[in-house]
Scaffold this motif. Structure first.
Motif, PDB file in Angstrom:
ATOM      1  N   VAL A 264       0.825  -1.208   0.000  1.00 47.17           N
ATOM      2  CA  VAL A 264       0.000   0.000   0.000  1.00 47.17           C
ATOM      3  C   VAL A 264       0.858   1.256   0.000  1.00 47.17           C
ATOM      4  O   VAL A 264       0.593   2.212  -0.728  1.00 47.17           O
ATOM      5  CB  VAL A 264      -0.947  -0.002   1.217  1.00 47.17           C
ATOM      6  CG1 VAL A 264      -1.716   1.312   1.307  1.00 47.17           C
ATOM      7  CG2 VAL A 264      -1.895  -1.185   1.151  1.00 47.17           C
ATOM      8  N   SER A 265       1.903   1.254   0.787  1.00 51.11           N
ATOM      9  CA  SER A 265       2.610   2.497   1.102  1.00 51.11           C
ATOM     10  C   SER A 265       3.985   2.605   0.461  1.00 51.11           C
ATOM     11  O   SER A 265       4.594   3.667   0.508  1.00 51.11           O
ATOM     12  CB  SER A 265       2.766   2.628   2.626  1.00 51.11           C
ATOM     13  OG  SER A 265       1.542   2.392   3.278  1.00 51.11           O
ATOM     14  N   PHE A 266       4.493   1.534  -0.095  1.00 51.41           N
ATOM     15  CA  PHE A 266       5.819   1.549  -0.713  1.00 51.41           C
ATOM     16  C   PHE A 266       5.686   0.934  -2.099  1.00 51.41           C
ATOM     17  O   PHE A 266       5.512  -0.273  -2.253  1.00 51.41           O
ATOM     18  CB  PHE A 266       6.810   0.754   0.133  1.00 51.41           C
ATOM     19  CG  PHE A 266       8.241   0.891  -0.312  1.00 51.41           C
ATOM     20  CD1 PHE A 266       8.977   2.032  -0.015  1.00 51.41           C
ATOM     21  CD2 PHE A 266       8.872  -0.122  -1.022  1.00 51.41           C
ATOM     22  CE1 PHE A 266      10.297   2.161  -0.414  1.00 51.41           C
ATOM     23  CE2 PHE A 266      10.196  -0.015  -1.429  1.00 51.41           C
ATOM     24  CZ  PHE A 266      10.908   1.138  -1.124  1.00 51.41           C
TER      25      PHE A 266
ATOM     26  N   LYS B  84      -5.811 -16.628   3.636  1.00 59.75           N
ATOM     27  CA  LYS B  84      -4.792 -17.614   4.008  1.00 59.75           C
ATOM     28  C   LYS B  84      -3.424 -17.271   3.424  1.00 59.75           C
ATOM     29  O   LYS B  84      -2.401 -17.442   4.102  1.00 59.75           O
ATOM     30  CB  LYS B  84      -5.230 -18.994   3.539  1.00 59.75           C
ATOM     31  CG  LYS B  84      -4.249 -20.095   3.918  1.00 59.75           C
ATOM     32  CD  LYS B  84      -4.730 -21.452   3.432  1.00 59.75           C
ATOM     33  CE  LYS B  84      -3.714 -22.540   3.793  1.00 59.75           C
ATOM     34  NZ  LYS B  84      -4.143 -23.878   3.319  1.00 59.75           N
ATOM     35  N   CYS B  85      -3.379 -16.804   2.175  1.00 62.05           N
ATOM     36  CA  CYS B  85      -2.096 -16.667   1.478  1.00 62.05           C
ATOM     37  C   CYS B  85      -1.751 -15.235   1.077  1.00 62.05           C
ATOM     38  O   CYS B  85      -0.806 -15.021   0.322  1.00 62.05           O
ATOM     39  CB  CYS B  85      -2.097 -17.545   0.226  1.00 62.05           C
ATOM     40  SG  CYS B  85      -2.118 -19.320   0.587  1.00 62.05           S
ATOM     41  N   THR B  86      -2.490 -14.238   1.550  1.00 67.83           N
ATOM     42  CA  THR B  86      -2.225 -12.851   1.153  1.00 67.83           C
ATOM     43  C   THR B  86      -1.755 -12.041   2.346  1.00 67.83           C
ATOM     44  O   THR B  86      -2.340 -12.119   3.438  1.00 67.83           O
ATOM     45  CB  THR B  86      -3.485 -12.203   0.559  1.00 67.83           C
ATOM     46  OG1 THR B  86      -3.917 -12.978  -0.560  1.00 67.83           O
ATOM     47  CG2 THR B  86      -3.199 -10.786   0.099  1.00 67.83           C
ATOM     48  N   VAL B  87      -0.698 -11.270   2.132  1.00 69.08           N
ATOM     49  CA  VAL B  87      -0.181 -10.362   3.160  1.00 69.08           C
ATOM     50  C   VAL B  87      -0.110  -8.961   2.566  1.00 69.08           C
ATOM     51  O   VAL B  87      -0.045  -8.791   1.345  1.00 69.08           O
ATOM     52  CB  VAL B  87       1.213 -10.806   3.662  1.00 69.08           C
ATOM     53  CG1 VAL B  87       1.132 -12.096   4.444  1.00 69.08           C
ATOM     54  CG2 VAL B  87       2.194 -10.940   2.490  1.00 69.08           C
ATOM     55  N   ALA B  88      -0.143  -7.962   3.446  1.00 67.87           N
ATOM     56  CA  ALA B  88      -0.157  -6.569   2.992  1.00 67.87           C
ATOM     57  C   ALA B  88       0.893  -5.762   3.731  1.00 67.87           C
ATOM     58  O   ALA B  88       1.038  -5.880   4.946  1.00 67.87           O
ATOM     59  CB  ALA B  88      -1.537  -5.953   3.208  1.00 67.87           C
ATOM     60  N   LEU B  89       1.637  -4.935   2.975  1.00 69.70           N
ATOM     61  CA  LEU B  89       2.619  -4.003   3.547  1.00 69.70           C
ATOM     62  C   LEU B  89       1.959  -2.637   3.650  1.00 69.70           C
ATOM     63  O   LEU B  89       1.582  -2.040   2.634  1.00 69.70           O
ATOM     64  CB  LEU B  89       3.852  -3.931   2.656  1.00 69.70           C
ATOM     65  CG  LEU B  89       4.695  -5.207   2.588  1.00 69.70           C
ATOM     66  CD1 LEU B  89       5.674  -5.165   1.430  1.00 69.70           C
ATOM     67  CD2 LEU B  89       5.448  -5.426   3.903  1.00 69.70           C
ATOM     68  N   VAL B  90       1.822  -2.140   4.891  1.00 65.22           N
ATOM     69  CA  VAL B  90       1.058  -0.913   5.135  1.00 65.22           C
ATOM     70  C   VAL B  90       1.837  -0.010   6.079  1.00 65.22           C
ATOM     71  O   VAL B  90       2.239  -0.434   7.164  1.00 65.22           O
ATOM     72  CB  VAL B  90      -0.333  -1.219   5.725  1.00 65.22           C
ATOM     73  CG1 VAL B  90      -1.158   0.061   5.787  1.00 65.22           C
ATOM     74  CG2 VAL B  90      -1.055  -2.283   4.905  1.00 65.22           C
TER      75      VAL B  90
END
Length: 563
Positions: free
Chosen positions: A476-478, A508-514
């Protein structure tokens, strides 16, 4: 006036090889430990990596978007380097930088060779050293971008012109091999960056012909048929990309990228004329002062054939890029070898020339001011290493301080020599300072600056906590291209709402950079799922591309049943 004789013997092959080896060793440190440098470099890297994965060597793409900015030449060179090293399945940076390393090392050799052909071995060697030691060359040689390779093609074309100029001076016919080299180099340059190579390569003989009212040098290049060789190199790929892109490549590359840079400043790089002249002090340091010192002498000698030839190489290219709206320091890089040659040629005249130079008081004042500015730049570069480590990492680096203490006396010695009008010794001292500076900067300082290298640390965080073998990453932020490259191109750059939707769709398999600034919007978009959001780790640092300090967390939805 410059002491000029026809028939200078160029530097020996042994001397050129030793100079090339010295340049190679100077440009080598740091390319393996320095992460992708945003923003252009990782775009080239990622597009090349995708080319190798897809085996599509015509249609260049960055993720799912076409990269219709320039022809495919640089991507082919980087793809070849990566394939030869066997690194096509790994996202490591150094193989992509091999073409720039080899091209810039070759550019140093060609600068020295052309200089020695025009003014003798001493001038050629001095030109090679001044060019090799410049700040812009040290930077460009370490980046997987077009400019080092483009410069090599420019110098190959100029080598052919220089050979033809010597033939004209000696009254002999120019062999066909020079024309083949000239037009072949232009064709390769066109495959790298489109029509940019035409500015120095065509302007030099044509402007010289207009000034002399004799286009004999141009005719020695066999223009009646030579252009067919350039076309043979460029046209096959142009036809292929025209078919594949349905003409979109030409509309974007020519209409948006090339002509757009002329009309308006792209990517916040719009600056007024005079920018390149101002930046020259730093970009060509340590040679910038010596170039300024010889500039009036160059102008006085402008009617001498070899000087006029080099001015026709420099001035048209410089004027064009001062006039266009978009400006970046490397746009005038193709003029730096010619500037280095002229500078070294006049420095080789000996100390007697400089004792009463410049003759007028106002000239002495201006040159003294420029010398002070030059010395301040040298001091700033010397102390930059330990200062950056302290400011960014809040650490005291003893090694960086020792290196700075080694560079500072050399800058001081060069300044003292300048005050005594001993410019040859000053140039050698400052070149030695530059060499020590670059070795220390890229081997000691850069590896310690962890706070500005966000992409490698975010990649390590994702890899340490990826929930599935084929995890989906949303940032999201980078949104810097370096993150895309290091994560194998498998990252979605989007806003908080779309990121939340992606996480909910595949918890289950999704990650987020915030980043912390975007966390409230991200949590709001998650709705009642926000209670299940778990932070797997946090990375903080400075995004040097936009100057923002970020504190980015890796979020995942907890899918385990609640007790």
């Amino acid at each position: 006036m410059l002491n000029q004789k026809n028939g200078h013997q160029p530097l020996s092959l042994k001397a050129l090889l030793l100079l090339g080896l010295a340049a190679f060793l100077l440009f080598l440190p740091g390319r393996a430990v320095t992460p992708p440098f945003d923003r252009d470099e990782p775009r080239y890297m990622e597009a090349t990596a995708q080319m190798l994965e897809s085996h599509n060597f015509v249609d260049v793409r960055f993720q799912d978007k076409p990269r219709y900015l320039q022809p495919a030449g640089i991507y082919w060179l980087e793809a070849a380097a990566v394939s030869i090293t066997g690194m096509q399945h790994q996202r490591v940076v150094w193989p992509y930088r091999i073409p720039s390393l080899l091209a810039m090392s070759g550019a140093v050799v060609l600068t020295a060779l052309i200089g020695s052909m025009l003014f003798g071995a001493s001038a050629g060697l001095g030109a090679g050293l001044l060019f090799m030691a410049s700040v812009l060359v040290a930077a460009e040689s370490r980046m997987a971008t077009i400019d080092s390779c483009l410069l090599l093609t420019v110098l190959l074309a100029q080598l052919a012109l220089t050979g033809a100029l010597r033939d004209r001076q000696q009254g002999v016919a120019t062999p066909i091999k020079r024309a083949l080299l000239y037009w072949g180099a232009i064709g390769c340059g066109l495959m790298l960056k489109g029509p940019v190579i035409l500015i120095p390569s065509l302007a030099t003989p044509l402007v010289l012909g207009m000034l002399e009212r004799d286009f004999g040098l141009w005719r020695r290049m066999r223009p009646a048929w030579g252009w067919l060789l350039s076309a043979a190199i460029l046209v096959p790929w142009c036809v292929a990309i025209g078919v594949v892109s349905h003409g979109e490549f030409f509309r974007n590359a020519v209409g948006t990228n090339f002509l757009g840079k002329v009309a308006s400043g792209q990517q916040a790089h719009g600056l007024p004329p005079g920018y390149h002249l101002l930046v020259f002090l730093l970009a060509f340091w340590p040679g910038s002062f010596f170039a300024a010192c010889v500039a009036p002498l160059v102008w006085c000698a402008r009617k001498q054939e070899t000087v006029r030839y080099l001015l026709c190489w420099i001035i048209p290219h410089w004027v064009v890029f001062e006039a266009i709206a978009t400006k970046l320091p490397h746009y005038v890089l193709p003029t730096y070898p010619a500037i280095a040659i002229l500078t070294a040629a006049f420095l080789a005249q000996g100390g007697d020339v400089w004792r009463n130079w410049p003759a007028r008081v106002w000239g002495k004042v201006l040159l003294s001011i420029y010398a002070v500015a030059w010395a301040l730049v040298g001091i700033a570069l010397a102390v930059a290493g330990p200062t950056l480590v302290w400011v960014l990492e809040h650490q005291i680096s003893a090694t960086a301080i020792v290196l700075a203490l080694g560079v500072l006396p050399l800058v001081g010695l060069a300044t003292w020599y300048i005050s005594r009008a001993r410019l040859q010794q000053a140039a050698l001292s400052s070149v030695a300072a530059a060499v020590l500076l670059y070795v220390g900067l890229f081997t000691v300082v850069v590896p310690q600056l962890q706070s500005i290298w966000l992409a490698p640390r975010l990649t390590a965080l994702v890899q340490a906590h990826q929930p599935c073998a084929e995890s989906h990453v949303v940032s999201v932020s980078f949104s810097e291209p370096s993150l895309v490259f290091l994560l194998g191109g498998k990252v979605l750059l989007t806003g908080a709402e779309n990121a939340a939707a992606a996480v909910k769709a595949d918890a289950k398999c999704t990650v987020a950079l915030v980043d912390q600034r975007d966390t409230p919007a991200f949590m709001a978009a998650l709705g009642n799922k926000s209670e299940d959001a778990v932070s797997l780790g946090t990375v903080g640092g400075l995004n040097y591309s936009n100057g923002r300090h970020l504190l980015i967390s890796l979020y995942k939805l907890n899918t385990s049943p609640k007790q």
